[in-house]
Motif scaffolding. Structure first.
Motif, PDB file in Angstrom:
ATOM      1  N   ALA A  87       3.808   9.552   3.776  1.00 45.79           N
ATOM      2  CA  ALA A  87       5.191   9.912   3.417  1.00 45.79           C
ATOM      3  C   ALA A  87       6.085  10.032   4.653  1.00 45.79           C
ATOM      4  O   ALA A  87       7.310   9.988   4.550  1.00 45.79           O
ATOM      5  N   ARG A  88       5.479  10.220   5.826  1.00 40.82           N
ATOM      6  CA  ARG A  88       6.261  10.390   7.062  1.00 40.82           C
ATOM      7  C   ARG A  88       6.311   9.112   7.894  1.00 40.82           C
ATOM      8  O   ARG A  88       6.763   9.121   9.039  1.00 40.82           O
ATOM      9  N   TYR A  89       5.789   8.038   7.325  1.00 38.93           N
ATOM     10  CA  TYR A  89       5.617   6.830   8.124  1.00 38.93           C
ATOM     11  C   TYR A  89       6.889   5.986   8.220  1.00 38.93           C
ATOM     12  O   TYR A  89       7.327   5.600   9.304  1.00 38.93           O
ATOM     13  N   GLN A  90       7.499   5.730   7.074  1.00 39.66           N
ATOM     14  CA  GLN A  90       8.517   4.683   7.062  1.00 39.66           C
ATOM     15  C   GLN A  90       9.758   4.973   7.908  1.00 39.66           C
ATOM     16  O   GLN A  90      10.309   4.062   8.509  1.00 39.66           O
ATOM     17  N   GLY A  91      10.164   6.227   7.972  1.00 41.72           N
ATOM     18  CA  GLY A  91      11.364   6.564   8.747  1.00 41.72           C
ATOM     19  C   GLY A  91      11.232   6.132  10.200  1.00 41.72           C
ATOM     20  O   GLY A  91      11.931   5.220  10.669  1.00 41.72           O
ATOM     21  N   PRO A  92      10.286   6.759  10.932  1.00 43.43           N
ATOM     22  CA  PRO A  92      10.138   6.352  12.342  1.00 43.43           C
ATOM     23  C   PRO A  92       9.737   4.883  12.506  1.00 43.43           C
ATOM     24  O   PRO A  92      10.171   4.218  13.448  1.00 43.43           O
ATOM     25  N   ALA A  93       8.901   4.354  11.586  1.00 40.14           N
ATOM     26  CA  ALA A  93       8.444   2.967  11.741  1.00 40.14           C
ATOM     27  C   ALA A  93       9.621   2.005  11.691  1.00 40.14           C
ATOM     28  O   ALA A  93       9.663   1.012  12.420  1.00 40.14           O
ATOM     29  N   ALA A  94      10.594   2.302  10.825  1.00 40.44           N
ATOM     30  CA  ALA A  94      11.753   1.413  10.704  1.00 40.44           C
ATOM     31  C   ALA A  94      12.811   1.752  11.749  1.00 40.44           C
ATOM     32  O   ALA A  94      13.780   1.015  11.928  1.00 40.44           O
ATOM     33  N   GLU A 122      -2.909   5.407  10.908  1.00 38.94           N
ATOM     34  CA  GLU A 122      -3.082   5.601  12.343  1.00 38.94           C
ATOM     35  C   GLU A 122      -2.148   4.624  13.049  1.00 38.94           C
ATOM     36  O   GLU A 122      -2.276   3.412  12.883  1.00 38.94           O
ATOM     37  N   VAL A 123      -1.228   5.168  13.839  1.00 38.76           N
ATOM     38  CA  VAL A 123      -0.360   4.317  14.659  1.00 38.76           C
ATOM     39  C   VAL A 123      -1.057   4.234  16.018  1.00 38.76           C
ATOM     40  O   VAL A 123      -1.179   5.240  16.717  1.00 38.76           O
ATOM     41  N   ALA A 124      -1.557   3.050  16.361  1.00 41.22           N
ATOM     42  CA  ALA A 124      -2.476   2.929  17.503  1.00 41.22           C
ATOM     43  C   ALA A 124      -1.899   2.059  18.607  1.00 41.22           C
ATOM     44  O   ALA A 124      -1.134   1.135  18.346  1.00 41.22           O
ATOM     45  N   TRP A 125      -2.278   2.379  19.833  1.00 37.52           N
ATOM     46  CA  TRP A 125      -1.984   1.500  20.963  1.00 37.52           C
ATOM     47  C   TRP A 125      -3.107   1.644  21.982  1.00 37.52           C
ATOM     48  O   TRP A 125      -3.901   2.590  21.916  1.00 37.52           O
ATOM     49  N   ALA A 126      -3.168   0.686  22.897  1.00 38.51           N
ATOM     50  CA  ALA A 126      -4.231   0.690  23.914  1.00 38.51           C
ATOM     51  C   ALA A 126      -3.747   1.398  25.166  1.00 38.51           C
ATOM     52  O   ALA A 126      -2.647   1.136  25.648  1.00 38.51           O
ATOM     53  N   ASP A 127      -4.581   2.277  25.705  1.00 34.84           N
ATOM     54  CA  ASP A 127      -4.262   2.861  27.016  1.00 34.84           C
ATOM     55  C   ASP A 127      -4.639   1.829  28.087  1.00 34.84           C
ATOM     56  O   ASP A 127      -5.078   0.723  27.756  1.00 34.84           O
ATOM     57  N   PRO A 128      -4.441   2.145  29.388  1.00 34.80           N
ATOM     58  CA  PRO A 128      -4.681   1.109  30.394  1.00 34.80           C
ATOM     59  C   PRO A 128      -6.108   0.551  30.359  1.00 34.80           C
ATOM     60  O   PRO A 128      -6.355  -0.564  30.799  1.00 34.80           O
ATOM     61  N   TYR A 129      -7.061   1.325  29.849  1.00 37.12           N
ATOM     62  CA  TYR A 129      -8.458   0.883  29.811  1.00 37.12           C
ATOM     63  C   TYR A 129      -8.854   0.330  28.445  1.00 37.12           C
ATOM     64  O   TYR A 129     -10.035   0.126  28.173  1.00 37.12           O
ATOM     65  N   GLY A 130      -7.881   0.113  27.580  1.00 37.08           N
ATOM     66  CA  GLY A 130      -8.160  -0.524  26.294  1.00 37.08           C
ATOM     67  C   GLY A 130      -8.670   0.440  25.236  1.00 37.08           C
ATOM     68  O   GLY A 130      -9.116   0.014  24.170  1.00 37.08           O
ATOM     69  N   ARG A 131      -8.633   1.732  25.548  1.00 39.20           N
ATOM     70  CA  ARG A 131      -9.112   2.696  24.555  1.00 39.20           C
ATOM     71  C   ARG A 131      -8.031   2.971  23.532  1.00 39.20           C
ATOM     72  O   ARG A 131      -6.833   2.921  23.846  1.00 39.20           O
ATOM     73  N   ALA A 132      -8.483   3.292  22.316  1.00 36.69           N
ATOM     74  CA  ALA A 132      -7.522   3.506  21.230  1.00 36.69           C
ATOM     75  C   ALA A 132      -6.848   4.867  21.388  1.00 36.69           C
ATOM     76  O   ALA A 132      -7.506   5.903  21.430  1.00 36.69           O
ATOM     77  N   GLN A 133      -5.526   4.831  21.505  1.00 35.31           N
ATOM     78  CA  GLN A 133      -4.699   6.037  21.504  1.00 35.31           C
ATOM     79  C   GLN A 133      -3.859   5.978  20.244  1.00 35.31           C
ATOM     80  O   GLN A 133      -3.677   4.903  19.678  1.00 35.31           O
ATOM     81  N   GLY A 134      -3.292   7.099  19.848  1.00 31.48           N
ATOM     82  CA  GLY A 134      -2.406   7.004  18.695  1.00 31.48           C
ATOM     83  C   GLY A 134      -2.148   8.331  18.028  1.00 31.48           C
ATOM     84  O   GLY A 134      -2.533   9.382  18.531  1.00 31.48           O
ATOM     85  N   LYS A 135      -1.466   8.229  16.909  1.00 31.67           N
ATOM     86  CA  LYS A 135      -1.155   9.400  16.095  1.00 31.67           C
ATOM     87  C   LYS A 135      -1.539   9.097  14.667  1.00 31.67           C
ATOM     88  O   LYS A 135      -1.333   7.974  14.197  1.00 31.67           O
ATOM     89  N   ALA A 189       0.844  -1.204   0.000  1.00 29.55           N
ATOM     90  CA  ALA A 189       0.000   0.000   0.000  1.00 29.55           C
ATOM     91  C   ALA A 189       0.874   1.248   0.000  1.00 29.55           C
ATOM     92  O   ALA A 189       0.583   2.230  -0.695  1.00 29.55           O
ATOM     93  N   LEU A 190       1.970   1.207   0.768  1.00 34.46           N
ATOM     94  CA  LEU A 190       2.868   2.367   0.805  1.00 34.46           C
ATOM     95  C   LEU A 190       3.563   2.543  -0.542  1.00 34.46           C
ATOM     96  O   LEU A 190       3.653   3.657  -1.075  1.00 34.46           O
ATOM     97  N   ALA A 191       4.040   1.434  -1.110  1.00 37.02           N
ATOM     98  CA  ALA A 191       4.760   1.507  -2.392  1.00 37.02           C
ATOM     99  C   ALA A 191       3.842   1.981  -3.514  1.00 37.02           C
ATOM    100  O   ALA A 191       4.244   2.785  -4.369  1.00 37.02           O
ATOM    101  N   GLU A 192       2.607   1.511  -3.504  1.00 34.33           N
ATOM    102  CA  GLU A 192       1.675   1.860  -4.586  1.00 34.33           C
ATOM    103  C   GLU A 192       1.022   3.215  -4.369  1.00 34.33           C
ATOM    104  O   GLU A 192       0.325   3.719  -5.248  1.00 34.33           O
ATOM    105  N   GLY A 193       1.180   3.789  -3.199  1.00 40.00           N
ATOM    106  CA  GLY A 193       0.560   5.084  -2.918  1.00 40.00           C
ATOM    107  C   GLY A 193      -0.946   4.985  -2.742  1.00 40.00           C
ATOM    108  O   GLY A 193      -1.664   5.975  -2.901  1.00 40.00           O
ATOM    109  N   THR A 194      -1.457   3.794  -2.392  1.00 40.03           N
ATOM    110  CA  THR A 194      -2.906   3.644  -2.218  1.00 40.03           C
ATOM    111  C   THR A 194      -3.344   4.004  -0.795  1.00 40.03           C
ATOM    112  O   THR A 194      -4.528   3.997  -0.493  1.00 40.03           O
ATOM    113  N   VAL A 195      -2.402   4.306   0.069  1.00 37.03           N
ATOM    114  CA  VAL A 195      -2.753   4.743   1.416  1.00 37.03           C
ATOM    115  C   VAL A 195      -2.118   6.116   1.630  1.00 37.03           C
ATOM    116  O   VAL A 195      -0.964   6.348   1.260  1.00 37.03           O
ATOM    117  N   HIS A 196      -2.905   7.052   2.148  1.00 39.36           N
ATOM    118  CA  HIS A 196      -2.340   8.399   2.344  1.00 39.36           C
ATOM    119  C   HIS A 196      -2.060   8.707   3.812  1.00 39.36           C
ATOM    120  O   HIS A 196      -1.357   9.646   4.131  1.00 39.36           O
TER     121      HIS A 196
END
Ligand SMILES: NC(=O)CC[C@H](N)C(=O)O
Length: 434
Positions: free
Chosen positions: A42-49, A24-37, A14-21
């Motif tokens: 274009a800004r994803y791969q650097g920090p992700a890797a 959401e980088v998600a994680w669960a808080d202590p109560y299981g609620r979705a947190q994230g950024k 999806a990243l290579a083909e540009g089909t995703v713009h």
């Protein structure tokens, strides 16, 4: 190719083909609620890797209303709330069904020392799964989640009380149809039904490897709330939203596997040795593990003698009144259902605590008690659950002492907030009579 490898490839493609713009980088808080950024593609791969996506570590040590509890270790107040890092697990990538072109990936949390954040819910579950792997087992799980669909003002949508009613199900369309339609690309929903309360719904998830099962339950709660919101409705996973109506559970179905064979396959028509050890561990440690499936003051108002939500550490066969239900079916479908967790539980912690008790049962060679013996009472309040969790040294050893410490601190802060309030019930009951 496994599901994990498939979604791994999907994200890269999806990243290579540009089909995703956006991701959401998600994680669960202590109560299981979705947190994230939300991160532009274009800004994803650097920090992700690299190191991951930075965020304030207080997000992992706050209570139900977001008040950071300094006594929780991960908040590390001495360190001034430094960055923690969300490191995406690429195998968890899924396109978001409600925002074309956006996807979501679930992250593991690394603390500011670069170590896995040992109290973060996904890390606690990973720790237990590693322990089971050391014993030669992988775990599979399926969760069933109940919730109420309400008007945006919190009032019930329906007044009928008919579990399994297809007529009441029709009244909940078009939303209910989305749960078995577009949502299934995001989480493997196997079934949707109306439950006993007015506007109460149950969704059943397919069984999966345990980490994926917890990820699915986390995604499901987020997705249900979002799809309802887009429809002008409110979905609540509060455990007991209304007096006089049934509460909402998060039943967990569990099985263990060794080299691809089901360890709970019945032996001579009864529970296998591994299943007996698992039941023995669950029953013995139920008081200590209750907190992790029932983390709020309200969670405990769901438990009612004579109802479907158990009040004792008991077990039995195909019996919906007991806490630990042993279902002997075909070898691959034989499983144990834990019925104590509430819908407001963090699914990672609820599953970690359940499997932690299973690991203890295996390691200590436990056996189920005689079902005719009197069973221990489960904690009746959040305060009792905190005491029981703190007292269960053996379970803490498996879950991690820091994790038990932190989540007990958060729960104690909930209890303190609750008991320090004068409620309407008290003024109604005592003002004129005292
Ligand atoms: N499906 C059921 O067995 C009902 C469960 C019940 N709603 C509970 O809170 O436990």
């Amino acid at each position: 190719m496994t599901d994990r490898q498939r979604s791994d490839r999907t994200l890269a493609e999806a990243l290579a083909e540009g089909t995703v713009h956006e991701i959401e980088v998600a994680w669960a808080d202590p109560y299981g609620r979705a947190q994230g950024k939300r991160v532009p593609a274009a800004r994803y791969q650097g920090p992700a890797a690299g190191r991951g996506f930075a965020f304030c570590d207080g997000s992992l040590a706050w209570n139900a209303v977001g008040e950071v509890q300094e006594a929780a270790l991960l908040g590390d107040p001495a360190g001034g709330y430094p960055d923690a890092y969300a490191v995406p697990d690429p195998a968890t990538y899924r396109p978001l069904p409600w925002r074309p072109g956006a996807g979501q990936v679930i992250a593991d949390i690394v603390d500011h020392h670069g170590e896995p954040a040992r109290t973060s819910p996904r890390a606690v579950l990973r720790r237990v799964l590693d322990r089971l792997a050391g014993l030669g087992y992988t775990a599979r799980a399926a969760l069933e989640l109940e919730f109420y669909l309400l008007r945006a003002d919190g009032s019930p949508l329906q007044d009928g009380l008919h579990a399994y009613s297809l007529e009441l199900a029709n009244e909940l369309d078009p939303l209910l149809g989305r749960f078995t339609g577009e949502l299934t690309g995001f989480v493997p929903v196997e079934g949707a039904l109306t439950e006993y309360g007015p506007g109460q719904v149950e969704l059943n998830l397919a069984h999966q490897e345990a980490l994926t099962a917890a990820d699915d339950a986390f995604r499901l709660r987020y997705a249900v709330k979002e799809l309802a919101r887009r429809q002008g409705l409110l979905a609540t996973f509060m455990a007991k939203p209304f007096n006089g109506h049934s509460g909402s559970s998060a039943h967990i179905h569990l099985s263990l596997w060794r080299d691809g064979t089901p360890a709970f396959a019945p032996e001579e028509g009864r529970e296998s040795k591994a299943a007996r050890a698992a039941i023995g561990g669950l029953v013995r440690h139920l008081p200590g593990l209750t907190l992790f499936g029932a983390p709020t003051v309200n969670s405990y108002k769901r438990y009612e003698p004579g109802g479907f939500a158990p009040v004792r550490a008991d077990w039995g066969g195909d019996d919906r009144r007991v806490a630990v239900r042993s279902l002997l079916e075909t070898p691959a479908a034989s499983r144990i259902e834990l019925r104590t967790p509430a819908a407001d539980a963090n699914p990672y912690l609820a599953l970690a605590a359940a499997l932690g008790a299973v690991a203890v049962g295996l390691e200590d060679g436990l056996e189920p008690p005689d079902p005719r013996d009197p069973a221990a009472a489960l904690p009746a309040t959040l305060a009792e659950a905190v005491t029981a969790a703190r007292a269960d040294e053996r379970l803490a050893e498996v879950l991690g002492r820091d994790a038990v410490h932190d989540h007990a601190v958060l729960a104690a802060s909930e209890w303190q907030a609750y008991t320090s309030q004068v409620t309407g019930w008290e003024t109604d009951r005592y003002l004129r009579y005292a």
